[in-house]
Design a protein around this motif. Structure first.
Motif, PDB file in Angstrom:
ATOM      1  N   ASN A 199     -15.013 -14.354  38.646  1.00 45.43           N
ATOM      2  CA  ASN A 199     -14.980 -13.689  37.348  1.00 45.43           C
ATOM      3  C   ASN A 199     -14.698 -14.735  36.268  1.00 45.43           C
ATOM      4  O   ASN A 199     -13.574 -14.883  35.802  1.00 45.43           O
ATOM      5  CB  ASN A 199     -13.936 -12.572  37.319  1.00 45.43           C
ATOM      6  N   LYS A 210     -15.916 -14.691  33.279  1.00 47.94           N
ATOM      7  CA  LYS A 210     -15.731 -14.042  31.972  1.00 47.94           C
ATOM      8  C   LYS A 210     -14.251 -13.780  31.721  1.00 47.94           C
ATOM      9  O   LYS A 210     -13.751 -13.998  30.622  1.00 47.94           O
ATOM     10  CB  LYS A 210     -16.515 -12.732  31.899  1.00 47.94           C
ATOM     11  N   ALA A 232     -12.478 -17.122  31.097  1.00 41.70           N
ATOM     12  CA  ALA A 232     -12.774 -17.621  29.752  1.00 41.70           C
ATOM     13  C   ALA A 232     -12.025 -16.823  28.685  1.00 41.70           C
ATOM     14  O   ALA A 232     -11.505 -17.405  27.722  1.00 41.70           O
ATOM     15  CB  ALA A 232     -14.281 -17.566  29.491  1.00 41.70           C
ATOM     16  N   ALA A 233     -11.955 -15.509  28.849  1.00 41.42           N
ATOM     17  CA  ALA A 233     -11.242 -14.669  27.882  1.00 41.42           C
ATOM     18  C   ALA A 233      -9.743 -14.990  27.904  1.00 41.42           C
ATOM     19  O   ALA A 233      -9.093 -15.027  26.859  1.00 41.42           O
ATOM     20  CB  ALA A 233     -11.472 -13.192  28.188  1.00 41.42           C
ATOM     21  N   GLU A 286      -9.946 -13.830  39.530  1.00 42.60           N
ATOM     22  CA  GLU A 286     -10.788 -14.860  38.915  1.00 42.60           C
ATOM     23  C   GLU A 286     -11.643 -15.585  39.959  1.00 42.60           C
ATOM     24  O   GLU A 286     -12.776 -15.960  39.672  1.00 42.60           O
ATOM     25  CB  GLU A 286      -9.933 -15.862  38.132  1.00 42.60           C
ATOM     26  N   ARG A 296     -10.614  -7.140  25.291  1.00 38.87           N
ATOM     27  CA  ARG A 296     -12.005  -7.071  25.701  1.00 38.87           C
ATOM     28  C   ARG A 296     -12.280  -5.688  26.283  1.00 38.87           C
ATOM     29  O   ARG A 296     -11.358  -4.956  26.630  1.00 38.87           O
ATOM     30  CB  ARG A 296     -12.331  -8.116  26.773  1.00 38.87           C
ATOM     31  N   GLN A 318     -17.413  -6.095  28.997  1.00 42.33           N
ATOM     32  CA  GLN A 318     -17.367  -7.523  28.669  1.00 42.33           C
ATOM     33  C   GLN A 318     -16.779  -8.350  29.813  1.00 42.33           C
ATOM     34  O   GLN A 318     -17.194  -9.490  30.023  1.00 42.33           O
ATOM     35  CB  GLN A 318     -16.544  -7.759  27.404  1.00 42.33           C
ATOM     36  N   LEU A 319     -15.828  -7.807  30.529  1.00 42.45           N
ATOM     37  CA  LEU A 319     -15.150  -8.586  31.571  1.00 42.45           C
ATOM     38  C   LEU A 319     -15.636  -8.327  32.978  1.00 42.45           C
ATOM     39  O   LEU A 319     -15.599  -9.228  33.812  1.00 42.45           O
ATOM     40  CB  LEU A 319     -13.638  -8.330  31.516  1.00 42.45           C
ATOM     41  N   GLU A 337     -21.549  -7.021  35.638  1.00 40.74           N
ATOM     42  CA  GLU A 337     -22.405  -8.159  35.967  1.00 40.74           C
ATOM     43  C   GLU A 337     -23.669  -8.124  35.128  1.00 40.74           C
ATOM     44  O   GLU A 337     -24.261  -7.078  34.938  1.00 40.74           O
ATOM     45  CB  GLU A 337     -22.773  -8.127  37.456  1.00 40.74           C
ATOM     46  N   ASP A 338     -24.063  -9.280  34.652  1.00 48.73           N
ATOM     47  CA  ASP A 338     -25.296  -9.389  33.840  1.00 48.73           C
ATOM     48  C   ASP A 338     -26.521  -9.341  34.714  1.00 48.73           C
ATOM     49  O   ASP A 338     -26.551  -9.712  35.823  1.00 48.73           O
ATOM     50  CB  ASP A 338     -25.303 -10.685  33.047  1.00 48.73           C
TER      51      ASP A 338
END
Length: 64
Positions: free
Chosen positions: A3, A5, A8-9, A35, A55, A59-60, A63-64
């Motif tokens: 994870n 994202k 990074a957040a 993570e 967030r 956003q977290l 999955e894209d």
């Protein structure tokens, strides 16, 4: 799956894993495992992490 994202957040808010864990009421190891992709958090924990990091779930954790 890692994870990145969430990592990074967390870094963007200048929080250590321990600080995020304290905000969410879990151990640092739990945050690390999420993570690294070694642990699937509960929905309640996902929501707590999202609130702490300002967030959304999408956003977290989507999955894209």
């Amino acid at each position: 799956m890692k994870n990145l994202k969430m990592k990074a957040a967390r870094a963007a808010k200048d929080l250590s894993q321990q600080q995020l864990a304290d905000l969410c009421g879990v151990s640092r190891q739990t945050i690390s495992a999420i993570e690294k992709g070694d642990y699937n958090p509960t929905v309640n924990l996902c929501i707590a992490i999202c609130k702490a990091l300002d967030r959304t779930l999408d956003q977290l954790f989507w999955e894209d």
